[in-house]
Design an enzyme around this catalytic site. Structure first.
Site, PDB file in Angstrom:
ATOM      1  N   ASN A   1       0.842  -1.202   0.000  1.00  0.00           N
ATOM      2  CA  ASN A   1       0.000   0.000   0.000  1.00  0.00           C
ATOM      3  C   ASN A   1       0.874   1.248   0.000  1.00  0.00           C
ATOM      4  O   ASN A   1       2.095   1.155  -0.028  1.00  0.00           O
ATOM      5  CB  ASN A   1      -0.938  -0.036   1.208  1.00  0.00           C
ATOM      6  CG  ASN A   1      -0.160  -0.152   2.501  1.00  0.00           C
ATOM      7  OD1 ASN A   1       0.574   0.748   2.891  1.00  0.00           O
ATOM      8  ND2 ASN A   1      -0.285  -1.291   3.157  1.00  0.00           N
ATOM      9  N   ARG A   2       0.262   2.417   0.072  1.00  0.00           N
ATOM     10  CA  ARG A   2       0.988   3.680  -0.104  1.00  0.00           C
ATOM     11  C   ARG A   2       1.653   4.223   1.161  1.00  0.00           C
ATOM     12  O   ARG A   2       2.161   5.340   1.163  1.00  0.00           O
ATOM     13  CB  ARG A   2       0.043   4.748  -0.655  1.00  0.00           C
ATOM     14  CG  ARG A   2      -0.435   4.451  -2.047  1.00  0.00           C
ATOM     15  CD  ARG A   2      -1.211   5.630  -2.619  1.00  0.00           C
ATOM     16  NE  ARG A   2      -1.797   5.278  -3.900  1.00  0.00           N
ATOM     17  CZ  ARG A   2      -1.134   5.295  -5.048  1.00  0.00           C
ATOM     18  NH1 ARG A   2       0.135   5.661  -5.085  1.00  0.00           N
ATOM     19  NH2 ARG A   2      -1.737   4.945  -6.174  1.00  0.00           N
TER      20      ARG A   2
END
Ligand code: C5P
Length: 222
Positions: free
Chosen positions: A30-31
């Protein structure tokens, strides 16, 4: 002492986005940059704590004086947090833990299906680390994060109650300058039976200080 309010205390912080492997060369992530967790670890250290930073892979330098425990998947993160939790005074789960992992880990690199059609990927839910640990807490003060893109307060309140947390730090990641990757953040702090408090947009270091001071004021060390 007022200068070192966390002296003699142990703060455990998790940071970064977990990686869930598909095969020997690929993973789902994820970011999360890890910046909020690293800022928390650094500030806790500056406030005098012994700090264990359980970190998924990031590009960040380890803050001075902090013990780093590198992890990779949600499952390895759970093992590391379990090990550190007994002796912790405060646990801050700033890590972005993957909610799902590939059901099967291929031992060889996955090939394109014959005819180049769609490839189906089956995912299995990962354990909720925060919920698991908060359910077992004794003296520990447990802090969770919630990154939301809608219905911030409703979703955050549900997580606070459902996961039995002492403090939930909610951020609206659809706002510019908030949440993932940047050096700034704006958060709403939720505690059971208290009015939510929203901070100004500020550096992640300043936000980390507010979070730890709120925990202390809330009796985290009692
Ligand atoms: O429910 P949600 O994933 O938004 O909750 C976020 C909080 O729960 C974060 O503090 C995160 O570190 C933690 N979490 C966890 N284990 C999971 C998923 C999230 O500890 N499997």
């Amino acid at each position: 002492t007022p200068d070192l309010p966390l002296a003699g205390r142990h703060v455990v912080v998790t940071a970064g986005g977990t990686r869930e492997a598909l095969d020997p060369v690929r993973f789902i992530t994820n970011r999360s940059s890890g910046k909020m967790g690293y800022a928390l670890a650094q500030v806790a250290r500056e406030m005098g704590a012994t700090v264990t930073l359980i970190s998924a892979t990031t590009h960040l330098p380890v803050p001075t004086g902090v013990t780093i425990v590198p992890v990779d998947s949600a499952s390895s993160l759970l093992t590391a947090v379990r090990t550190a939790f007994d002796d912790a005074d405060i646990l801050v789960m700033a890590a972005a833990v993957s909610d799902y992992r590939p059901t099967e880990l291929a031992t060889q690199k996955i090939k394109k299906p014959a005819g180049h059609g769609d490839l189906m990927l089956q995912l299995t839910e990962t354990p909720d680390i925060l919920k698991t640990l908060a359910a077992e807490k004794k003296h520990q003060y447990v802090v969770g994060f919630a990154a939301e893109t809608q219905d911030l307060l409703a979703n955050a309140n549900r997580k606070l109650t459902h996961k039995k947390l002492d403090l939930l730090v909610a951020n609206d990641v659809s706002q510019p300058g908030v949440g993932f990757n940047g050096d700034t953040n704006q958060v709403t702090l939720l505690r059971p039976h208290q009015q939510p408090v929203t901070t100004e947009l500020a550096s992640k270091t300043a936000i980390a200080k507010i979070i730890l001071e709120t925990a202390i004021a809330d009796g985290a060390l009692n």
